[in-house]
Design a protein around this motif. Structure first.
Motif, PDB file in Angstrom:
ATOM      1  N   ARG A  84       0.828  -1.208   0.000  1.00  0.00           N
ATOM      2  CA  ARG A  84       0.000   0.000   0.000  1.00  0.00           C
ATOM      3  C   ARG A  84       0.864   1.259   0.000  1.00  0.00           C
ATOM      4  O   ARG A  84       0.580   2.215  -0.722  1.00  0.00           O
ATOM      5  N   LEU A 112      -7.586  -1.064  -0.825  1.00  0.00           N
ATOM      6  CA  LEU A 112      -8.331  -0.292   0.175  1.00  0.00           C
ATOM      7  C   LEU A 112      -9.798  -0.699   0.268  1.00  0.00           C
ATOM      8  O   LEU A 112     -10.541  -0.171   1.101  1.00  0.00           O
ATOM      9  N   THR A 115     -11.287  -1.563   3.685  1.00  0.00           N
ATOM     10  CA  THR A 115     -11.173  -0.593   4.780  1.00  0.00           C
ATOM     11  C   THR A 115     -11.750   0.771   4.427  1.00  0.00           C
ATOM     12  O   THR A 115     -12.183   1.505   5.311  1.00  0.00           O
ATOM     13  N   ASP A 116     -11.745   1.125   3.173  1.00  0.00           N
ATOM     14  CA  ASP A 116     -12.221   2.443   2.759  1.00  0.00           C
ATOM     15  C   ASP A 116     -12.856   2.314   1.383  1.00  0.00           C
ATOM     16  O   ASP A 116     -12.261   2.663   0.364  1.00  0.00           O
ATOM     17  N   ALA A 120     -11.686   3.593  -2.377  1.00  0.00           N
ATOM     18  CA  ALA A 120     -11.405   2.539  -3.356  1.00  0.00           C
ATOM     19  C   ALA A 120     -12.199   2.775  -4.637  1.00  0.00           C
ATOM     20  O   ALA A 120     -11.665   2.655  -5.751  1.00  0.00           O
TER      21      ALA A 120
END
Length: 456
Positions: A84, A112, A115-116, A120
């Motif tokens: 990442r 991502l 988590t996000d 993303a």
């Protein structure tokens, strides 16, 4: 590699290294060996050798492209945090290289996703716009597949089925055998979530039996459903194990067609109803630009922040030092105790004349007319000397002059931003290229009445 003939690919790469006829050939060979290496350290060593050879060849984009290989190597080795970080660094460093930027932006978006999801989604949209601008068949296959994965995570089964069907069509048409298993793998989580567990189980079992390579970075949702599908439907698993890759592709396509309700539900989100809307909006680390009925996403660039300032006030000339220091924190330091030596009316007249002279200087430079350019420059130098107290523009262009440094830097970053806009949205790029003037004063002068909504 495309045909899945890894041994032949390695032999060809080693032959290229042995011949060493060009640094570019050596760089490409190391890139291939990085893709094919099993050991992570060996793969990363080949990536570095690829970058070194690309630098030696003066082929900077190839060296940047190797970042995407390193990102995937690190992710496959379980070093996701390092992957990442590298992807984020590479995304920023490769802002001017559409191919490399599209690749690492998409990879970071997929990493991502758990988590996000919002970020993303934005990253995958940026990547899709860039691959579309490049008209790169491989990149477009990756991007429509990634859009299907994101739609799956967002519980949009019809849209996801449409995108993944398109990815399957593209991968089969390209004959890219190395990507077939990964593309089938992206369909498994969608079908499992949509209630087609027996088909998902058969596909998963078939992939395992084929021992085909699945790029986990590009099938990030597979792990979420693997455990739940394993051991639950032995008949479906047995059926899948008996299928070859062509049969698995056929089965995935049939199931996705049944899931999709007619054409793909998700029309490309860049299509908007109101063709008069003009927007430049900061969305986290990205920008969304809307013009002439189409929206695109762009990476964070200083030049876009400069454009936002200009678009807010059409017709207003903005000194480059104000763009270089947009907060205004440097104004007092530039003016010091000099005060204003000319009044506002005279300053405005000087600014207008400077604008005309800047255009004349640019035209002279483009036409190769040094005498006309020198005359314009002499008059500009005289005028800027009078404006020094107001704006800190210290006379003629010369190395080390803060105003000249600001002019060069701001012009370069605005032009870079316009190039990026043109690549993904030609109509907006053409409009802005005509309407935005750069120089010691920058300005947005549209030829129509369209107003921009700007949020930065």
């Amino acid at each position: 590699i495309v045909l899945g003939r890894e041994d032949a690919a390695k032999a060809a790469a080693h032959a290229a290294l042995a011949a060493a006829t060009s640094p570019t050939g050596v760089a490409l060979a190391h890139r291939a060996l990085a893709q094919l290496a099993v050991d992570v350290d060996e793969a990363l060593d080949h990536v570095q050798r690829c970058r070194d050879a690309a630098a030696s060849a003066g082929f900077r984009p190839l060296g940047q492209d190797a970042w995407s290989v390193a990102v995937r190597v690190l992710h496959a080795a379980g070093r996701e945090e390092a992957a990442r970080v590298l992807a984020a660094d590479a995304m920023e460093a490769a802002a001017d290289n559409v191919y490399a930027h599209a690749s690492v932006t998409q990879d970071l978006g997929l990493m991502l996703l758990d988590t996000d999801a919002a970020t993303a989604h934005e990253y995958v949209e940026v990547s899709h716009d860039e691959w579309s601008a490049l008209r790169c068949p491989y990149g477009l296959m990756l991007s429509v597949r990634a859009r299907g994965t994101v739609a799956t995570a967002r519980d949009e089964p019809g849209a996801a089925a449409g995108w993944l069907l398109e990815a399957l069509r593209r991968v089969r048409r390209m004959g890219y055998q190395g990507e077939q298993a990964t593309t089938v793998a992206t369909a498994v989580p969608l079908l499992a979530k949509a209630g087609q567990e027996s088909v998902a189980t058969a596909l998963l079992a078939g992939l395992r039996a084929s021992d085909a390579f699945v790029e986990r970075l590009h099938a990030p949702l597979l792990e979420q459903v693997e455990e739940s599908l394993t051991g639950r439907n032995d008949a479906a698993a047995a059926r899948g194990r008996a299928l070859g890759m062509t049969d698995l592709l056929d089965l995935a396509q049939q199931a996705l067609r049944e899931l999709r309700d007619g054409p793909p539900v998700a029309q490309p989100p860049e299509q908007v109803a109101d063709r008069t809307t003009r927007e430049l909006v900061r969305a986290g680390p990205l920008w969304r630009l809307t013009f002439d009925g189409t929206s695109v996403h762009l990476p964070g660039m200083k030049g876009l922040a400069d454009l936002a300032i200009l678009l807010r006030s059409p017709g207003r000339e903005v000194p480059v030092l104000d763009l270089a220091e947009p907060t205004g924190s440097g104004a007092a330091a530039r003016n010091g105790d000099l005060g204003e030596r000319i009044d506002g009316q005279a300053r405005a007249a000087y600014k207008e004349r400077l604008r005309v002279l800047q255009a004349e200087l640019d035209d002279a430079d483009a036409a190769g007319d040094p005498e006309r350019g020198a005359a314009a420059q002499r008059e500009m130098d005289a005028l800027t000397a009078e404006l020094a107290a107001a704006y800190g523009l210290h006379g003629p262009r010369r190395t080390g002059d803060p105003a000249e440094r600001a002019r060069a830097a701001v012009t370069q970053r605005i032009r870079s931003a316009l190039t990026k806009v043109t690549a993904v949205h030609p109509a907006a790029g053409e409009h802005l290229e005509r309407a935005v003037a750069t120089g010691r004063f920058c300005c947005y002068r549209p030829t129509d009445d369209g107003a921009w909504v700007v949020q930065a």
